[in-house]
Every structure is written in C-alpha cells, then in structure tokens.
Design a protein around this motif. Structure first.
Motif, PDB file in Angstrom:
ATOM      1  N   THR A  71     -68.270  30.598  -3.330  1.00  0.00           N
ATOM      2  CA  THR A  71     -67.105  30.507  -4.202  1.00  0.00           C
ATOM      3  C   THR A  71     -66.570  29.081  -4.129  1.00  0.00           C
ATOM      4  O   THR A  71     -66.340  28.546  -3.043  1.00  0.00           O
ATOM      5  CB  THR A  71     -66.010  31.505  -3.786  1.00  0.00           C
ATOM      6  N   ASP A  72     -66.386  28.458  -5.296  1.00  0.00           N
ATOM      7  CA  ASP A  72     -65.905  27.070  -5.351  1.00  0.00           C
ATOM      8  C   ASP A  72     -65.174  26.809  -6.661  1.00  0.00           C
ATOM      9  O   ASP A  72     -65.546  27.336  -7.714  1.00  0.00           O
ATOM     10  CB  ASP A  72     -67.067  26.075  -5.237  1.00  0.00           C
ATOM     11  N   TYR A  73     -64.142  25.959  -6.572  1.00  0.00           N
ATOM     12  CA  TYR A  73     -63.412  25.507  -7.755  1.00  0.00           C
ATOM     13  C   TYR A  73     -63.956  24.157  -8.206  1.00  0.00           C
ATOM     14  O   TYR A  73     -64.264  23.284  -7.383  1.00  0.00           O
ATOM     15  CB  TYR A  73     -61.927  25.309  -7.447  1.00  0.00           C
ATOM     16  N   THR A  74     -64.023  23.965  -9.535  1.00  0.00           N
ATOM     17  CA  THR A  74     -64.315  22.658 -10.116  1.00  0.00           C
ATOM     18  C   THR A  74     -63.308  22.402 -11.235  1.00  0.00           C
ATOM     19  O   THR A  74     -63.168  23.232 -12.139  1.00  0.00           O
ATOM     20  CB  THR A  74     -65.749  22.578 -10.678  1.00  0.00           C
ATOM     21  N   LEU A  75     -62.610  21.281 -11.148  1.00  0.00           N
ATOM     22  CA  LEU A  75     -61.642  20.888 -12.169  1.00  0.00           C
ATOM     23  C   LEU A  75     -62.299  19.931 -13.152  1.00  0.00           C
ATOM     24  O   LEU A  75     -62.820  18.886 -12.760  1.00  0.00           O
ATOM     25  CB  LEU A  75     -60.443  20.194 -11.512  1.00  0.00           C
ATOM     26  N   PHE A  76     -62.286  20.279 -14.449  1.00  0.00           N
ATOM     27  CA  PHE A  76     -62.721  19.384 -15.516  1.00  0.00           C
ATOM     28  C   PHE A  76     -61.472  18.753 -16.117  1.00  0.00           C
ATOM     29  O   PHE A  76     -60.545  19.464 -16.519  1.00  0.00           O
ATOM     30  CB  PHE A  76     -63.487  20.142 -16.603  1.00  0.00           C
ATOM     31  N   HIS A 115     -65.845  29.290   0.101  1.00  0.00           N
ATOM     32  CA  HIS A 115     -66.066  27.862   0.331  1.00  0.00           C
ATOM     33  C   HIS A 115     -64.954  26.938  -0.175  1.00  0.00           C
ATOM     34  O   HIS A 115     -64.929  25.763   0.197  1.00  0.00           O
ATOM     35  CB  HIS A 115     -67.404  27.461  -0.312  1.00  0.00           C
ATOM     36  N   PRO A 116     -63.999  27.383  -1.007  1.00  0.00           N
ATOM     37  CA  PRO A 116     -63.003  26.439  -1.528  1.00  0.00           C
ATOM     38  C   PRO A 116     -62.049  25.949  -0.441  1.00  0.00           C
ATOM     39  O   PRO A 116     -61.781  26.647   0.539  1.00  0.00           O
ATOM     40  CB  PRO A 116     -62.225  27.262  -2.569  1.00  0.00           C
ATOM     41  N   ARG A 117     -61.550  24.748  -0.647  1.00  0.00           N
ATOM     42  CA  ARG A 117     -60.418  24.262   0.147  1.00  0.00           C
ATOM     43  C   ARG A 117     -59.236  24.129  -0.813  1.00  0.00           C
ATOM     44  O   ARG A 117     -59.320  23.409  -1.818  1.00  0.00           O
ATOM     45  CB  ARG A 117     -60.706  22.906   0.778  1.00  0.00           C
ATOM     46  N   VAL A 118     -58.184  24.833  -0.504  1.00  0.00           N
ATOM     47  CA  VAL A 118     -57.003  24.874  -1.369  1.00  0.00           C
ATOM     48  C   VAL A 118     -55.769  24.640  -0.503  1.00  0.00           C
ATOM     49  O   VAL A 118     -55.623  25.249   0.561  1.00  0.00           O
ATOM     50  CB  VAL A 118     -56.868  26.238  -2.086  1.00  0.00           C
ATOM     51  N   TYR A 119     -54.864  23.761  -0.956  1.00  0.00           N
ATOM     52  CA  TYR A 119     -53.596  23.530  -0.275  1.00  0.00           C
ATOM     53  C   TYR A 119     -52.472  23.804  -1.273  1.00  0.00           C
ATOM     54  O   TYR A 119     -52.426  23.195  -2.345  1.00  0.00           O
ATOM     55  CB  TYR A 119     -53.456  22.082   0.206  1.00  0.00           C
ATOM     56  N   ILE A 120     -51.568  24.689  -0.910  1.00  0.00           N
ATOM     57  CA  ILE A 120     -50.416  24.993  -1.763  1.00  0.00           C
ATOM     58  C   ILE A 120     -49.155  24.808  -0.930  1.00  0.00           C
ATOM     59  O   ILE A 120     -48.954  25.491   0.081  1.00  0.00           O
ATOM     60  CB  ILE A 120     -50.474  26.434  -2.310  1.00  0.00           C
ATOM     61  N   PHE A 121     -48.300  23.887  -1.344  1.00  0.00           N
ATOM     62  CA  PHE A 121     -47.063  23.592  -0.624  1.00  0.00           C
ATOM     63  C   PHE A 121     -45.874  23.963  -1.508  1.00  0.00           C
ATOM     64  O   PHE A 121     -45.766  23.497  -2.642  1.00  0.00           O
ATOM     65  CB  PHE A 121     -46.981  22.102  -0.267  1.00  0.00           C
TER      66      PHE A 121
END
Length: 688
Positions: A470-475, A593-599
């Motif tokens: 599982t992974d995010y990709t931003l276009f 697998h994603p790395r996500v930071y939400i503050f």
C-alpha cells in the motif's frame, strides 16, 4: 543511555523479531485462506533470512570488534543480544513448525495431500516421480563428495543443501556428500491427480526418493539425507580503488557478498551429531553464534509460491485495482493534473497511472525533460522502459538511481547499464548518503514557457510491489512544490550546495528540525488549553531523539496515535512517560508501506506523505522527501483512509512494552481496514 533505558525504549532487533511474530500470527490464523497461510510462512522465513543477513550480522560485527555496543543496543551488550535473538528465533521456528503441521492437516480436509519420500504408494506417482527426476531434476543437481583430503568450495548463501550420509558395506567409515537443491526447479511438484485428490511433493523429498539413482555407483547398506542452510553477512565492502567507476566497484562487491562470513547455520534437528560435527568442521565454521535446529525443510520462503491447484477459495480474492476518480487512462493525464492534484493509492487503485504519466511524457512533443529518482526497480520494469523510450524520442532524461538498494543491487545495475546505453543520463547517488526519495519532475513547454508536472510517492516506482504494497503517490502541477523538487535534482548534481526549500521537507538537512517544530506546535496548543493531536503512519520508528520528543509531547497533553508496521522502539501507554500515546500495527493481505504525518485536530490538519520513516538513517543519512498536501480533496482522502486504518479492530495489534502482539478488540462494528479502504474507493467512484 542509562540503566533505565529498558523503561524508555524497546531494543530495535527485538522489536523487529516481534514484527515477524505478527507475520507468523497470520500464518496461524484459521480465518486466513489456507494457502495464504503458506504464503505468510514464506514471508516469515524470508524476513528471518534478511534479518540475519543484515541486523544480526551488524550485532555480530560489534562483538567481533570487541565493543560492548550498549549505546546502540540499549540495556543489552552485543553478546547478550545475540543470545536473546537466538533464543527467540528458536522459539519462533518451533512455533512455525507447529503451524506448518496444522496447515498440512487442513490441506487434507481439502483433499490436498503432501507426499514425501516415505509415502509414495500410488503407481501413477512412482512412474511420474522417476520420469520427472530424470528429465527435469537430475541434470540440475550438483553433488559434492566430502573427502578428508579435498577442500570444499564455499556453499552459497541462503541456498538449501542435503547433507547425505552413506554407510558403505566395505568400509567402517561413512561416506558423506553435499547435494544442492536446484533453484531452477519449482520447489513444489504437483503430482497426478487421483480419484479427485490433489497430491504435492516438495522437491527435497523428490530428490530423497531418487537418492539411489544419484548414488548408484556406491555399494551402501543405508543412506540418509538431512537439510542444512547457511546465512551469510550481507554487508557490502565497497573497495576504494579510485581508478574504477562506482558501478564497477559495486558489481565486484555484490559478487563478493557470496563470501560473507556465516552468521546463521540452520539444520534438520534429526541429523546425527557426528554428521553435523563433521559438516561444521568441513565447512570451516569454527565459531558461529546462531546454530538453529529446525525441521526437515528449510528455505521456506518458497512457500510464498505454493501451487494454486485451481482452488480460488483457498486464496484471497484477486481484487481488480480501481480507477482514480476524475481522471482516465484513456485521456491525457497532464491536462487533468494541470487543473488539480490527484492521489493514487495502490494497490486499491491502479499503478498504471504512474506508468501512463511517464509514457505520455515520453511521447509528448512538448515535454523537454524528465528527472526521476529510482530506488528499487522490478525485474522487468515498465518504468525503465518508459524512460528509455523518452530518451529515444529526444527527451533529456536524468535518472538518479540508488545502486545500493539492499538486495536489489543487481537488478538496478542491470537497468542502469541498459539506460546508460540508450542515452539516459545517470546520477549514482550522493557521497555518504543513500537516495531513498521517490520523486519525479517533468518539464513541458506551454505557451513559450516551461511548466512543470511531477509526482511524489511513499513507495518505490515498481509495478510488481505495487500489487501488494500500500502506497500513496501525489500527482501535481503545483508550481511551488515542483520548484522545490527541481532544487533537489540540482542538489544531486552539485551536492556541495545545500538548498533551502519552502515547501518540501528534505532529509538529511531539514527533516529532523521540521518534525520537532511540528510536534512543538501541538505541544503549545495543548499547553494553551487546546487539543494537540498527532497521527502518524510509519514502517518503523527507532530514533531515540525523536521518540523522546514524542514522550515530551505526551507529557504536554498531546494525543498521539501511531500506526507502525515494523520496528517500534517507542513504548506507549506508560504513566508519566507516554500515557497519551497509542500504537497499533496492521498485518494483513497487503504490506502496509505509506508514511503519513498528520498534525492538528479536525479542520486544522497539516498533512504530509513521505518516503521517510523515523529512523536515524532516514533522518540523518538518506535523501528523503516529505511533501505537504495542499489540495483539500487529496488531504481529506488521506485523512479518511488513515482513519480507516486507525479504526481497524480485526487485523490491528496493540504494541506495548510486553510485545505480546495482542489483537485490538473493541465494541465498535468490525473494521478490517484493507478491505474497508477498497470499499471506500468503490463508494467514491459511485459518488463521482
């Protein structure tokens, strides 16, 4: 580091072993489709091989250097840690064998029978096995007679061997031989189906059944064969010869890995002690800390490829990746991305958008240049093909390729040479740093001006792993973000210049300070009477300084929710230290697998996706990129899918000091996040 470290941090190696225990839990879980349980046993075994080649080998080098290593290893000395690891691994291996026996029993309930060399009774099977061995196995089997006066060539790292003992009729001394299990033949042999029943034989047993054929020139009264396997230190020794290119040095170093020092020796526990002692002496293994007794079969990583037998009900359903709402693979992606940002979340959505983006750039007459970082390429890479196609069409293509991506060096080197031959400009890393970022920027001429497009991902540009990671990709076509991204590629060319970035957070120069600042902002909010909130999704967190910063935030009243798949050296839920921190780990069908930071709480969130975990190497010795999410739709999508993961109460485990991998259970409706995430995107498509 003090004597109280064990109350503040979990040892990294022990935490990793508990991650692999979670993988083993999936193999034991009877709700998991039966043949998928085999797959998890294979993943468990493969993980363990890599652990010994890398982490265990590192601790072993500390011992060999005569260092106590407490600063890096917490409360344990290096010697104590090696003993602890060996103890845990032996227990896990024992548990895995029990799980394997249970799976075999369940297979029989499904009319699937495992046949070994002692249970070949059907004539249809006897003829098939003899013929199959003669035609497909015999010529691939390498056999070495072990004589006292002949030195033994080094046996290969991670290959499986049969240690053969023959009791000769005319000699008091036994004759020994070492037989390599050929990797060119499938490990599982499907035998003829009889009376509606499926039969499978492991290659090792098929060879055992044919020992009389292999050794027919010897007059023996008995013959036995037991499996052994060696794991070697996988550290690369890059030579310092200035006259050679980095590509030449790395090629030589990867080949030299085969001669690494042994760090683990696994053997069939039923082997005779005299035979084992003879073999260890013959192999020249005078000292090895981790000698692991195991079962009859090793290299269980091959279980990941257990035959399907046409039994779809015994596998997870192969769900088709969904399209991204608002864009089509049949239309120009550039025209859509020029209007707004889009997010690709594999494997729920198709990785084809990444490939399409590059293929469109390769053909578009207006595209002037493509710059991309590559960390791990697939063995057959559509990404590399698209970049080569772009160079053939006259585009200026620059590829920053990380040749030192562990265990993928050979694949990356092969494509590096191919791309270089086709006119692609290659950059081989930054001195002292691995380039782990996953970014691309494309320059396109529009109305006599250069407009940039690009994508930034949490995962490798690899269509093979995109099916299971599982992974995010931003276009995006955001001018400011892509301006920063161009600066990063300038750094690859002139890395003596440290750039400043207005939007991207780049390691090793800025990530640590930026994360400290974002954590501090939430501490200030909490101390002012507000609701400080931090939500993180990481593969691993092991850096003590950033862990201490999170402890400080917890003490200030900040609520911290963390999803950590692998290593977690932070101890949550400790009164006076981390009582406001909760950590879960999700192991399921896909690899998280994603790395996500939400503050920040709802309405105030600052959201980032990143290539970086919170480990020392990611913060201080790698080039990593974290990108802020500005598009409100994309931001909400990341928050929504992260929340789905946090609410998982089926496949989530609670991480704590006891490392017991207890499942998260509550009174809320059942949420299995990976299935719920797919349903989320199905609903999103319906609404659009």
């Amino acid at each position: 580091m003090t004597s109280t470290d064990e109350n503040r941090y979990i040892n990294r190696e022990l935490s990793w072993l508990q991650f692999n225990a979670r993988v083993l839990q999936e193999a034991a879980d009877e709700t998991v489709p039966l043949i998928e349980r085999f797959r998890f046993l294979g993943i468990f075994s493969n993980n363990l091989d890599e652990f010994f080649r890398v982490r265990y080998a590192t601790v072993r080098r500390i011992v060999d250097a005569g260092k106590r290593g407490r600063k890096a290893l917490g409360v344990y000395s290096a010697e104590e840690l090696l003993e602890k690891i060996t103890e845990i691994v032996i227990n896990q291996q024992t548990e895995s064998l029990k799980i394997l026996d249970d799976i075999y029993l369940k297979l029989q309930e499904e009319n699937i029978y495992m046949v070994d060399e002692t249970t070949v009774v059907l004539d249809e099977h006897k003829d098939f096995i003899k013929t199959f061995f003669a035609e497909q196995v015999a010529l691939a089997v390498e056999t070495i007679i072990l004589r006292e006066d002949v030195s033994l060539p080094r046996i290969q790292d991670l290959d499986a061997y049969l240690m053969v003992k023959m009791v000769l009729k005319d000699s008091e001394k036994p004759l020994y031989a070492l037989l390599e299990i050929p990797s060119s033949v499938d490990r599982f042999i499907v035998l003829p189906k009889v009376d509606g029943k499926n039969y499978i034989m492991i290659l090792d047993d098929l060879i055992r059944y044919n020992l009389d054929t292999i050794f027919n020139i010897f007059d023996y009264s008995s013959i036995t064969a037991h499996m052994i396997k060696i794991t070697r230190d996988a550290e690369l020794d890059i030579e310092s010869d200035l006259g050679k290119s980095f590509l030449e040095k790395l090629t030589r170093s990867v080949k030299g890995r085969e001669d690494g020092e042994p760090v683990r020796f696994v053997y069939d526990k039923t082997i005779e002690k005299k035979t084992l002692d003879f073999l260890l002496k013959k192999l020249g293994i005078e000292r090895i800390d981790s000698i692991i007794p195991g079962g009859k079969y090793h290299n269980r990583k091959d279980y990941m490829n257990f035959p399907t037998l046409g039994r779809k009900e015994l596998y997870y359903e192969n769900v088709k990746p969904l399209p991204i709402s608002g864009i089509s693979l049949e239309d120009s992606l550039f025209s859509k991305v020029a209007q707004k940002d889009f997010l690709q979340y594999t494997p729920y959505q198709s990785f084809s958008y990444t490939i399409k983006f590059l293929r469109e750039a390769a053909l578009d007459p207006k595209v002037r240049s493509i710059k991309i970082t590559i960390y791990r390429l697939a063995k057959i890479s559509s990404i590399a093909s698209a970049l080569i196609n772009a160079a053939q069409n006259g585009k200026e293509v620059t590829v920053q390729i990380e040749l030192r991506a562990r265990f993928d060096e050979e694949s990356n080197m092969r494509y590096a040479k191919k791309m270089q031959n086709e006119g692609v400009r290659l950059i081989f890393g930054v001195p002292g740093l691995k380039v782990h970022s996953k970014v691309c920027v494309i320059e396109r001429e529009e109305d006599d001006k250069i407009k940039r497009y690009g994508f930034i991902s949490t995962g490798n540009f690899n269509h093979s792993t995109a099916r299971i990671y599982t992974d995010y990709t931003l276009f995006t076509a955001d001018k400011e973000i892509l301006k920063d991204l161009s600066k990063l590629f300038n750094f690859f060319d002139a890395n003596y210049v440290v750039n400043k970035y207005k939007h991207l957070v780049v390691s090793p120069h800025y990530s640590r300070d930026k994360m400290y600042k974002l954590i501090t902002e939430q501490m200030i909010i909490s101390r002012s009477g507000g609701n400080g909130l931090i939500r993180l999704k990481l593969n691993s967190i092991s850096n003590y300084q950033i862990i201490d910063k999170l402890y400080e935030a917890s003490a200030a009243g900040v609520k911290i929710q963390m999803i950590v798949r692998g290593v977690c050296c932070l101890i949550p839920g400790v009164k006076g230290l981390s009582e406001n921190i909760e950590v879960i780990s999700i192991i399921d069908k896909f690899l998280e697998h994603p790395r996500v930071y939400i503050f920040g709480e709802e309405g105030t969130e600052k959201v980032f996706i990143s290539s970086s975990d919170w480990m020392s190497r990611n913060l201080d010795s790698r080039v990593e990129v974290s990108v802020p999410i500005y598009d409100k739709d994309v931001k909400q999508e990341i928050i929504d899918t992260h929340t789905i993961s946090w609410n998982d109460n089926v496949k989530a485990r609670i991480l704590n000091k006891s490392m017991d991998n207890r499942y998260k259970r509550d009174d809320n409706p059942k949420v299995r996040s990976q299935f719920a995430a797919y349903d989320y995107y199905v609903e999103k498509l319906k609404k659009s």
